[in-house]
Design a protein around this motif. Structure first.
Motif, mmCIF file in Angstrom:
data_model
loop_
_atom_site.group_PDB
_atom_site.id
_atom_site.type_symbol
_atom_site.label_atom_id
_atom_site.label_comp_id
_atom_site.label_asym_id
_atom_site.label_seq_id
_atom_site.Cartn_x
_atom_site.Cartn_y
_atom_site.Cartn_z
ATOM 1 N N ILE A 244 -9.851 12.375 -47.048
ATOM 2 C CA ILE A 244 -8.505 12.090 -47.438
ATOM 3 C C ILE A 244 -7.908 11.650 -46.237
ATOM 4 O O ILE A 244 -6.962 10.593 -46.189
ATOM 5 C CB ILE A 244 -8.017 13.218 -48.047
ATOM 6 C CG1 ILE A 244 -8.542 13.608 -49.622
ATOM 7 C CG2 ILE A 244 -6.460 13.059 -48.361
ATOM 8 C CD1 ILE A 244 -8.254 14.782 -50.081
ATOM 9 N N ARG A 245 -8.290 12.004 -45.048
ATOM 10 C CA ARG A 245 -7.477 11.897 -43.773
ATOM 11 C C ARG A 245 -8.006 10.727 -43.152
ATOM 12 O O ARG A 245 -7.657 10.274 -42.131
ATOM 13 C CB ARG A 245 -7.597 12.930 -42.858
ATOM 14 C CG ARG A 245 -6.525 14.242 -43.465
ATOM 15 C CD ARG A 245 -6.906 15.479 -42.663
ATOM 16 N NE ARG A 245 -6.037 16.528 -42.743
ATOM 17 C CZ ARG A 245 -5.991 17.862 -42.389
ATOM 18 N NH1 ARG A 245 -7.332 18.041 -41.718
ATOM 19 N NH2 ARG A 245 -5.175 18.597 -42.608
ATOM 20 N N VAL A 248 -5.961 7.817 -41.399
ATOM 21 C CA VAL A 248 -5.164 8.198 -40.264
ATOM 22 C C VAL A 248 -5.960 8.310 -38.984
ATOM 23 O O VAL A 248 -5.675 8.022 -37.954
ATOM 24 C CB VAL A 248 -4.478 9.643 -40.458
ATOM 25 C CG1 VAL A 248 -3.549 10.036 -39.427
ATOM 26 C CG2 VAL A 248 -3.429 9.429 -41.585
ATOM 27 N N SER A 254 -1.516 4.411 -38.968
ATOM 28 C CA SER A 254 -1.411 4.384 -40.460
ATOM 29 C C SER A 254 -0.718 5.995 -40.755
ATOM 30 O O SER A 254 -0.940 6.845 -40.014
ATOM 31 C CB SER A 254 -2.790 4.553 -41.111
ATOM 32 O OG SER A 254 -3.493 3.310 -40.806
ATOM 33 N N LYS A 255 -0.371 5.929 -42.052
ATOM 34 C CA LYS A 255 0.121 7.209 -42.509
ATOM 35 C C LYS A 255 -0.009 7.502 -43.998
ATOM 36 O O LYS A 255 -0.052 6.743 -44.767
ATOM 37 C CB LYS A 255 1.857 7.133 -42.339
ATOM 38 C CG LYS A 255 2.429 7.062 -41.085
ATOM 39 C CD LYS A 255 3.686 7.080 -41.072
ATOM 40 C CE LYS A 255 4.358 7.160 -39.648
ATOM 41 N NZ LYS A 255 6.004 7.166 -39.771
ATOM 42 N N LEU A 256 -0.277 8.766 -44.149
ATOM 43 C CA LEU A 256 -0.571 9.271 -45.611
ATOM 44 C C LEU A 256 0.542 9.061 -46.476
ATOM 45 O O LEU A 256 1.577 9.276 -46.074
ATOM 46 C CB LEU A 256 -1.282 10.503 -45.817
ATOM 47 C CG LEU A 256 -2.192 10.699 -44.789
ATOM 48 C CD1 LEU A 256 -2.779 12.380 -44.969
ATOM 49 C CD2 LEU A 256 -3.496 9.839 -45.159
ATOM 50 N N SER A 257 0.403 8.650 -47.765
ATOM 51 C CA SER A 257 1.413 8.670 -48.850
ATOM 52 C C SER A 257 1.768 10.013 -49.082
ATOM 53 O O SER A 257 0.919 11.037 -48.961
ATOM 54 C CB SER A 257 0.902 7.728 -49.986
ATOM 55 O OG SER A 257 -0.063 8.482 -50.611
ATOM 56 N N GLU A 260 -1.019 11.515 -51.130
ATOM 57 C CA GLU A 260 -2.154 11.695 -50.294
ATOM 58 C C GLU A 260 -1.769 13.113 -49.681
ATOM 59 O O GLU A 260 -2.869 14.004 -49.403
ATOM 60 C CB GLU A 260 -2.561 10.567 -49.409
ATOM 61 C CG GLU A 260 -3.278 9.494 -49.993
ATOM 62 C CD GLU A 260 -3.281 8.108 -49.101
ATOM 63 O OE1 GLU A 260 -2.564 7.986 -48.221
ATOM 64 O OE2 GLU A 260 -4.312 7.523 -49.326
ATOM 65 N N LEU A 261 -0.568 13.353 -48.927
ATOM 66 C CA LEU A 261 -0.351 14.435 -48.232
ATOM 67 C C LEU A 261 -0.396 15.825 -49.279
ATOM 68 O O LEU A 261 -0.780 16.734 -48.875
ATOM 69 C CB LEU A 261 1.233 14.282 -47.793
ATOM 70 C CG LEU A 261 1.318 13.317 -46.504
ATOM 71 C CD1 LEU A 261 2.924 13.241 -46.261
ATOM 72 C CD2 LEU A 261 0.506 13.981 -45.518
#
Length: 898
Positions: A244-245, A248, A254-257, A260-261
């Motif tokens: 999942i990470r 990043v 990149s950033k998680l949505s 996703e967080l």
């Protein structure tokens, strides 16, 4: 309680509608509105109207269940992309969404068809049919994605809608299925652990070793498998979290949505729950495993207890069957052998029982849960061991008395038979002459001398001594022999009276005298003050003739009786003087030897016992020789040699003095023991309160601790001279007095030598070896003045008026001057030490016996009177003793030079 076990099962999971999700007619991209509202996008889909209602409802319901409750409560934003479609498709989409959307709606954005005609129709249609859609939220018709950007930030929109949000539908489906699988794994694992824990709690502990071992093995295997499942689940969660990470990790920009967080948070929460579940399970398993192990220990202990108890019960039963005390010497000796064999046979079970009891006490000390079951068994084992040991000792005592009794009876019977044979062999015709009568009397007197070898105690003492073993059969046999002795005694007395009359020269008439009525002698009542009263008894013999045979001088039937004649010491011419002292010496010597044996076997040998080595304090390790000194050597000398030699003095007291003179050199071993005593006492003060010594004392049943018994040799060596002094008082002016005086002097000399050596080992500061100075002859404290010719007059005058306290040690080669110091050691009594100050070689000294003005002083000068030592003794006698010894040394040196 585990949160996973409390959660409701979701109606839908990704794997259930995987095909519908892959059609991608609706997606949850992870974007959010400005207020955080989740965005569900309905991308262009040609067959949207052909999607079955159930499929549509399942997908929409599943998508609305994914965001958190907090985000879902804000309301969903719906984006319907129909730019390439017709108004009819827009209308159908709005109608289906309005009728089947399960969540709260906030806004509906519609990207209208891009073609002109369809756009116009859509504008008219939305105005006409807005109310038909029954939506309580605004429906915003947009001409392009740029209009959409005015409502939603581009970062929250996918590339298809002109945004920058990275979204891969296949990857999204993969993550969802992985997260849901992991959640199910966590839940299943927790349920397995709970089920196993319930089974463990409800398991009844087995009652035998094998079942307990099998249960422990089974539970341990199951525990290992569950631990493996836990490890796999944790590994699965960690891998999923990494996936999942991954964006990043791959790119720092990149950033998680938000979705996703939320996925990351879900996986981390599941991992935390898994960790808490594992910790709780491990804690429970530790307690359960400990209880199973203690149960196995208990079952082993109970199994061993039953085996040892059965063996000990058989031993006790066998021992109880040994009720026979024997009816002859041979039978008693065989019974003693059988008893010895039984004792040896029982040695191993007794050691096992003691070891098992010790093991049980260790289990109790380790907080075993079954203390109430273990402690009584330990007590029972020790009780049976003590009972067997006490019963064995009792059997030995009884058999020993029985053996002694039968030996005495046999000897007395044999002596009677020999006496009867002697009397029968004396022909009557030969005894009629004076010479024949005298010869017969001599034979009888010689035979009577042997009577003391077969003496028994008087009847009262006899019955007191052997009362415990006097069965009716033995009592009848004893009475028979007693009667036999009485008759033989009577026969000899009457024969002696007759022979004495025949042997006497009758030069004048003899007035007849009524004979003493000896046919029925009465017992005297001796005043017995010591156990040695057996010395006061002897046999009296009388002849009793019955029937016609008496006229021919033939002896009739013979019976036995014991008579006490008292005062036999006068008969033996004083030979009994001091016998009570010899008896006391022998008895105390036997007790002393037994005490030494108990110390060596009960303490010294136990220091090598592997079962007790853990109880020995570290300060005592490898220091047995310091604690006990040469005690084994002392025991060996007394047990093998000295005790036997003084026992031989019972009948010959005059040999006692020779024993001490003969063993003068052997008794010097006490010097070594006494020299080691201070080191032994220091070690005892350090370790005397240890559990090891308490356990040994308990086994020996000693009322006093070891240090009291270690003092016995010191007390014993000083006891001998007291007994010899008592002997001298009893034997004054008699034969053997000179030897007794010499023996007393020898023992006093040994005690002095021991005492001197104790002072010698306390000398400090002397750089040489005192063993090279020759024999230590004298030691004592004196006032000493010194006079040095080369010194200043002031010092010289001062020296004459101020004496020094000095302790002198006189050797054959040297005279040492030391200063006595006394120090306290750990709060105990003061210990003396002697600090070396000066020395004089005996080969270079002279002596002046008398000093003017004081008859207690004498002078020792050195190197032609360059140094003069004026020495003042505490008495004239002490001064004369020292002068005598010094002169002996000087005379000996002179003789050696000549």
């Amino acid at each position: 309680t585990d949160e996973i076990m409390q959660q409701e099962i979701r109606p839908l999971v990704a794997v259930d509608i995987i095909e519908q999700l892959h059609r991608q007619f609706a997606i949850l991209s992870g974007g959010r509105g400005k207020d955080g509202a989740p965005i569900i996008t309905f991308p262009e889909f040609a067959g949207f109207s052909e999607i079955p209602d159930d499929d549509f409802l399942n997908v929409v319901t599943y998508l609305t269940s994914i965001p958190s409750l907090e985000a879902a409560s804000i309301g969903f934003i719906i984006i319907i992309d129909r730019r390439r479609d017709k108004w009819s498709a827009v209308k159908a989409s709005l109608t289906r969404i309005a009728g089947a959307f399960p969540g709260n709606l906030q806004l509906v954005f519609v990207l209208r068809p891009s073609r002109f005609i369809q756009r116009a129709i859509a504008d008219i249609g939305i105005k006409l049919y807005r109310d038909d859609f029954k939506m309580k939220v605004p429906i915003i018709m947009l001409n392009s994605v740029s209009d959409l950007h005015g409502y939603i930030d581009k970062s929250q929109l996918t590339r298809e809608l002109g945004g920058t949000l990275e979204y891969g539908h296949s990857q999204w489906i993969h993550h969802r299925t992985a997260i849901e699988n992991f959640a199910m794994t966590v839940k299943t694992t927790a349920q397995m652990l709970q089920t196993f824990g319930t089974d463990l709690a409800e398991t009844e502990l087995p009652n035998d070793v094998q079942c307990t071992e099998e249960l422990l093995s089974s539970h341990t295997d199951h525990h290992s498998k569950l631990k493996d499942e836990l490890k796999l689940a944790v590994k699965q969660g960690a891998t999923l979290l990494t996936c999942i990470r991954e964006p990043v990790t791959r790119s720092a920009n990149s950033k998680l949505s938000p979705d996703e967080l939320e996925n990351v948070a879900t996986v981390e929460r599941l991992l935390a729950q898994l960790d808490e579940t594992e910790k709780a399970f491990d804690q429970f398993w530790t307690k359960h495993h400990l209880k199973l192990e203690q149960c196995l220990q208990l079952r082993h202990f109970e199994h061993d207890f039953r085996e040892v108890k059965l063996t000990l019960d058989n031993l006790m039963e066998t021992q109880a069957g040994f009720a026979d005390i024997g009816d002859s010497v041979t039978r008693v000796e065989n019974l003693l052998k059988e008893q010895k064999h039984l004792e040896e046979k029982g040695q191993e079970p007794l050691e096992k029982a003691q070891s098992l009891a010790l093991h049980g006490e260790q289990l109790i000390q380790n907080n075993h849960y079954a203390v109430d079951s273990i402690r009584p068994k330990c007590v029972e084992l020790r009780r049976i061991c003590d009972d067997f040991t006490n019963e064995t000792k009792k059997k030995y005592d009884i058999l020993g008395k029985s053996l002694e009794l039968h030996k005495q009876l046999d000897k007395a019977s044999q002596w009677c038979e020999a006496g009867i044979y002697l009397l029968a062999s004396q022909a009557v015709d030969k005894c009629q002459s004076q010479e024949g009568a005298e010869t017969a009397l001599v034979e009888i007197e010689k035979f009577l001398v042997t009577a003391k070898e077969h003496q028994l105690s008087n009847p009262k003492e006899f019955y007191n001594q052997f009362d415990t073993i006097l069965t009716p059969e033995i009592k009848a046999n004893a009475q028979r022999i007693v009667q036999k002795l009485e008759d033989v005694q009577e026969m000899f007395d009457k024969r002696q009276v007759s022979l004495k009359k025949l042997a006497a020269k009758q030069t004048r008439p003899v007035q007849p005298v009524a004979p003493h009525p000896e046919s029925s002698p009465k017992r005297a009542s001796p005043k017995i003050t010591r156990p040695a009263a057996v010395e006061n008894t002897s046999y009296r013999f009388q002849v009793r003739r019955r029937g016609p045979a008496a006229q021919n001088g033939n002896n009739a039937l013979v019976f036995l009786r014991i008579a006490d004649v008292g005062q036999s010491r006068r008969v033996r011419g004083g030979r009994g003087l001091g016998s009570h002292i010899i008896n006391e010496l022998i008895e105390t010597e036997r007790v002393y030897v037994e005490e030494l044996q108990s110390i060596i076997e009960g303490y010294a040998s136990e220091m090598d016992n592997p079962n007790l080595v853990h109880l020995i304090p570290s300060a005592l390790q490898n220091k047995k020789e310091i604690l006990f000194g040469n005690l084994p050597e002392i025991y060996d000398f007394h047990n093998r040699i000295f005790l036997k030699e003084i026992e031989n003095c019972i009948e010959n007291p005059e040999l006692l003095a020779r024993c001490f003179l003969k063993r003068k050199e052997d008794l010097q071993i006490y010097e070594k023991y006494c020299q080691n005593k201070p080191r032994s006492e220091a070690l005892w003060r350090q370790c005397g309160d240890s559990i090891f010594f308490q356990e040994c004392q308990r086994k020996l049943d000693h009322k006093l601790s070891l240090d009291a018994y270690l003092l016995k040799p010191v007390q014993r060596i000083t006891k001998y001279q007291l007994l010899l002094k008592e002997m001298l008082k009893c034997s004054k002016n008699s034969e053997g007095t000179a030897e007794l005086e010499e023996a007393l002097a020898t023992m006093l000399d040994i005690i002095k030598s021991v005492n001197d050596s104790m002072h010698q080992i306390a000398i400090t500061g002397y750089e040489g070896d005192v063993s090279e100075l020759g024999k230590l002859l004298m030691q004592g404290s004196f006032n000493v003045w010194t006079d040095h010719k080369k010194g200043h007059n002031k010092v010289k005058d001062l020296a004459r008026f101020k004496p020094m306290q000095r302790h002198l040690f006189l050797y054959t080669k040297m005279l040492l001057f030391c200063k006595k110091r006394e120090e306290n050691t750990d709060g105990h009594e003061k210990t003396a030490s002697y600090s070396f100050k000066n020395s004089l070689k005996m080969s270079t000294v002279g002596i002046t016996e008398n000093v003017k003005g004081d008859n207690k002083k004498f002078e020792i000068w050195y190197n032609g009177r360059e140094e003069v030592y004026i020495i003042q003794a505490s008495s004239v006698e002490l001064k004369n003793t020292w002068i005598s010894e010094i002169r002996k040394v000087l005379t000996g040196q002179l003789e050696a030079c000549r």
